[in-house]
Design a protein around this motif. Structure first.
Motif, mmCIF file in Angstrom:
data_model
loop_
_atom_site.group_PDB
_atom_site.id
_atom_site.type_symbol
_atom_site.label_atom_id
_atom_site.label_comp_id
_atom_site.label_asym_id
_atom_site.label_seq_id
_atom_site.Cartn_x
_atom_site.Cartn_y
_atom_site.Cartn_z
ATOM 1 N N PRO A 151 -10.201 29.105 -27.342
ATOM 2 C CA PRO A 151 -8.658 28.602 -27.585
ATOM 3 C C PRO A 151 -8.497 27.062 -27.306
ATOM 4 O O PRO A 151 -9.096 26.360 -26.929
ATOM 5 N N VAL A 152 -7.293 26.843 -28.126
ATOM 6 C CA VAL A 152 -6.723 25.588 -28.064
ATOM 7 C C VAL A 152 -5.761 25.537 -26.891
ATOM 8 O O VAL A 152 -5.422 26.530 -26.396
ATOM 9 N N THR A 153 -5.334 24.292 -26.667
ATOM 10 C CA THR A 153 -4.540 24.169 -25.246
ATOM 11 C C THR A 153 -3.185 23.563 -26.088
ATOM 12 O O THR A 153 -3.144 22.442 -26.643
ATOM 13 N N ASP A 154 -2.003 24.264 -25.999
ATOM 14 C CA ASP A 154 -0.787 23.844 -26.658
ATOM 15 C C ASP A 154 -0.231 22.756 -25.778
ATOM 16 O O ASP A 154 -0.584 22.492 -24.699
ATOM 17 N N PRO A 155 0.726 22.079 -26.600
ATOM 18 C CA PRO A 155 1.493 20.852 -25.785
ATOM 19 C C PRO A 155 1.925 21.512 -24.522
ATOM 20 O O PRO A 155 2.307 20.517 -23.698
ATOM 21 N N ASP A 156 2.426 22.855 -24.393
ATOM 22 C CA ASP A 156 2.972 23.036 -23.106
ATOM 23 C C ASP A 156 2.008 23.447 -22.195
ATOM 24 O O ASP A 156 2.498 23.710 -20.903
ATOM 25 N N GLY A 157 0.756 23.381 -22.427
ATOM 26 C CA GLY A 157 -0.361 23.618 -21.486
ATOM 27 C C GLY A 157 -0.983 25.064 -21.390
ATOM 28 O O GLY A 157 -1.830 25.400 -20.578
ATOM 29 N N SER A 158 -0.199 25.801 -22.223
ATOM 30 C CA SER A 158 -0.818 27.134 -22.332
ATOM 31 C C SER A 158 -1.897 27.451 -23.404
ATOM 32 O O SER A 158 -2.134 26.900 -24.115
#
Length: 475
Positions: A151-158
């Protein structure tokens, strides 16, 4: 939605979360035709679709018509083998073009059955066909790839994308996770139909979007074939794998329902999933006909995820959902899936609408009214998260799943309802969902629709509740 609020807009953790005409809207056309440097024979397709929040999401110079994805996944080794056949049409002459693909090893690329040169640049797979592609030409690119998707880590950390679980994978792509498991034109402006052929160890189930065409077991493995005929944004695709109990039935309106539930969540999920047909009936009555041939749910046990997602036709839940979350994700099938974003800044058109659907459901099923929900939120003191930014401009990708997008977006809709009256308001909801069915929308287009349908100047409402930060002086 990325769905799960601690607050009214995010149920249980973090809520994720003009008419369709022959001509493409100007903003959308600009994204689809984006190009890179010009050459003597044409141009290089841009490495992004031009979205200011996610600059490398999507690509320029072509429009995908169809994805045909053939995947094999082994949960024990977490290895994925894939072949993607992407059918697209150029929107300008192209000497090369990009696909979004993060990680995974590419072993071969062809364009119209001829080997093509390729190289990787970050999340971009850059493809150079043997001959330039003329404008308006349909072409087919085949990508063979494999590896361990992460997975990638989104800008909000999720986490976002292919997320491993103890028995498979929870595959949720909003806003940028599609590229973790297949090469895509990943921006929501480019929607396409999909075919999925998913092979997993026998005893596991692989669930994708749309209609199950068939499944077959052979030599200890089972292959599932799915088809999503209606256009879909790449982030709404799923190929979730796990040990599931499966329930199938057809509603009285002919919608094929497929529910896949982790046995550990089955007892808690059953009463809520049992209400799915009535929820879809209720929402169809408000918003217009259900926009797809298929419906259902995937209820997994995925504790590291922390949200639910409105994957098209078959929302994903990381645990047994409550009724409000089911209503929210189901409403997204109209608002967010059928009517898609033109840019991520407008995500309140997804989340504010789905949150307001929860308020309406409660109001019409014996609970507190939408007015009471609005007033309870308005009592939130100035300076709190609810008033941090205007819902129509979160300010960046790190904010698109925060409270103002959901709760204040719903408050803006309630102010429109108060200003125009119920008759005009519910006509507006149906006109928005029907006029943009399987297409795209923008905040500006919604504002114009509201004023046209109501015959009123609503500029003050929109300025105060959609476009201005801080707590309004009066409710």
């Amino acid at each position: 939605m990325r769905s799960r609020p601690q607050q009214p807009a995010r149920r249980n953790a973090v809520l994720r979360r003009e008419a369709v005409v022959a001509a493409v809207p100007v903003a959308l056309a600009a994204l689809l035709t984006a190009a890179g440097p010009a050459t003597a024979a044409g141009t290089a397709g841009a490495p992004g679709a031009g979205d200011p929040y996610f600059p490398l999401s999507g690509n320029g110079g072509y429009d995908v018509r169809h994805y045909d994805l053939t995947l094999g996944y082994d949960p024990a080794t977490r290895h994925l083998d894939g072949r993607a056949v992407v059918t697209a049409r150029t929107t300008r002459p192209l000497t090369r073009f990009d696909l979004d693909l993060d990680g995974l090893k590419v072993t071969g690329v062809t364009v119209d059955h001829r080997r093509a040169a390729f190289h990787r640049t970050g999340q971009e797979l850059v493809v150079t066909p043997r001959r330039p592609l003329r404008a308006g030409r349909e072409f087919r690119v085949t990508v063979d790839y494999g590896g361990t998707p992460r997975p990638v880590t989104d800008p909000d950390g999720s986490p976002d994308g292919w997320i491993p679980t103890d028995d498979g994978a929870f595959v949720a792509g909003e806003p940028q996770g599609a590229m973790t498991w297949f090469p895509a034109n990943g921006h929501p402006t480019d929607k396409a139909s999909f075919d999925f052929t998913l092979t997993v160890p026998r005893g596991r189930t692989a669930v994708a979007n749309g209609i199950l065409l068939g499944q077959r077991s052979h030599h200890g493995r089972t292959t599932f074939r799915w088809r999503q005929s209606e256009p879909m944004a790449a982030y709404l695709a799923t190929a979730t794998v796990g040990t599931f109990r499966v329930e199938r039935y057809t509603t009285r309106d002919g919608v094929e329902v497929y529910n896949a539930v982790d046995p550990r969540e089955a007892a808690e999920a059953a009463p809520v999933l049992g209400k799915l047909p009535s929820v879809l009936d209720w929402e169809s009555g408000l918003f217009g006909p259900y926009p797809f041939r298929a419906a259902g749910a995937v209820v997994d046990r995925a504790p590291r995820v922390g949200y639910a997602l409105e994957t098209q036709t078959r929302p994903l839940y990381d645990a047994a959902p409550d009724l409000g979350t089911l209503v929210h994700e189901s409403a997204h099938q109209w608002f967010g899936d059928s009517v898609s974003l033109t840019r991520w800044q407008d995500i309140w058109l997804n989340e504010g609408f789905a949150t307001y659907a929860e308020w309406l459901y409660t109001e019409q099923h014996g609970g507190r009214s939408a007015r009471q929900a609005f007033e309870a939120l308005y009592a939130t003191p100035a300076g709190k998260d609810l008033w941090a930014f205007p819902p129509a401009d979160p300010g960046g990708g790190e904010h698109i799943f925060e409270t103002p997008v959901y709760a204040r977006g719903a408050m803006a809709l309630h102010k429109v309802r108060t200003a125009v009256g119920d008759r005009a308001f519910f006509r507006i909801l149906r006109a928005w969902a029907g006029g943009h069915r399987h297409g795209h929308g923008t905040t500006a287009a919604f504002e114009r629709l509201c004023e046209r349908e109501s015959g009123k100047d609503l500029s003050g409402v929109f300025r105060t509740w959609l476009h201005t930060g801080g707590k309004p002086a009066s409710p």
